[in-house]
Design a protein around this motif. Structure first.
Motif: not given
Length: 298
Positions: A15-39
């Motif tokens: 999965i790729g997540i791209s965006g300009a600085s401040g658009f929320g890439k890191t938080k989006s990736a973490l939420l996505l990851a937790h949805g995948i593994t729930e751990d």
């Protein structure tokens, strides 16, 4: 060669997540990851963005591997291998832009070689090894990528003119998104995103949305709805290759790896990339002590 009926098998997400600085890439990736593994304990962030992941330590106790310059392809490969070795289910690379344009990354390597067109013959295989590692990793991979920023003057609903930031071209080698299962493009600082590449069909004709844990759950359900390959349906040759591949992964010295290579000459070409990957792993054994929990060493 053998002609088979098409079927979708269970797979690991890329999965790729791209965006300009401040658009929320890191938080989006973490939420996505937790949805995948729930751990949270099964999530690792390879952080090349100067501890950007530490801003979200309140979300959960995910693992952090702080990666500093030089940002060569080989160092990113080592970091992914450490995540695999540590039993991570989801690996977030935040961000892959550093491997391309950061200090010691591909563009700088090319410049130091002379910056000529023919110098890409040296750089491209190193970058491709990094891409191959992402595609062949044993865990789910989420990558973030910066986008070049542009600004425009837009008229708001109140009739006033305001400056709006836009993300443009991804800062990585062109064509990367075509390797992915899904590529999410964050389009503004409200964290809204659109999908620029989607092999799942889950977001076809959907409006723009915000990535949440539910997004990860949807993706995981799709990934698990394929058909696992039972061992007894494999040909004897495929079984031999599968067993040899396992032996290569377990080889703990160059001598053992070389012995396997010589013992099975008929599979040297089939498993060439596997041999090369294990050789790199043995020559560059990562140090597990570099792992930390949200920036704190364990």
């Amino acid at each position: 060669m053998e002609l088979k009926k098409s079927s979708r098998k269970q797979l690991k997400l890329r999965i790729g997540i791209s965006g300009a600085s401040g658009f929320g890439k890191t938080k989006s990736a973490l939420l996505l990851a937790h949805g995948i593994t729930e751990d949270w304990s099964k999530i690792a962030v390879i952080d090349s963005e100067q501890s950007s992941s530490s801003c979200y330590s309140d979300l959960g106790e995910f693992n952090v591997l702080e990666l500093n310059a030089p940002y060569s392809p080989e160092r990113f490969i080592q970091a992914i291998e450490l995540c695999e070795k540590s039993g991570m289910e989801v690996c977030i690379i935040d961000s892959i832009s550093m491997e391309w344009s950061g200090t010691g990354g591909c563009l700088e390597i090319h410049e130091k070689l002379g910056g000529r067109f023919q110098d890409w013959a040296v750089v491209t295989p190193r970058h491709q090894a990094f891409i191959d590692k992402i595609l062949n990793a044993t865990c789910h991979i989420i990558t973030t990528a910066r986008r070049k920023t542009d600004y425009s003057l837009d008229v708001g609903s109140n009739g006033k003119t305001k400056v709006v930031k836009h993300g443009m071209k991804e800062i990585t080698r062109e064509g990367y998104e075509y390797e992915l299962t899904v590529n999410f493009e964050l389009i503004n600082d409200n964290h809204l995103c659109k999908v620029s590449k989607d092999r799942t069909g889950l977001w076809m004709n959907r409006p723009e949305f915000i990535i949440t844990q539910e997004t990860g759950k949807e993706l995981m359900h799709w990934a698990n709805s394929g058909i696992p390959t039972p061992k007894n349906t494999l040909s004897s040759e495929d079984l031999e290759i599968e067993e040899l591949s396992a032996k290569i992964s377990q080889a703990d010295s160059i001598a053992i790896l070389l012995a396997l290579y010589k013992q099975y000459p008929e599979h040297q070409e089939d498993l060439k990339s596997k041999y090369e990957e294990q050789k790199r792993k043995l020559l560059n054994k990562p140090n597990p002590n570099t792992f930390s929990k949200n920036g704190h060493h364990v």
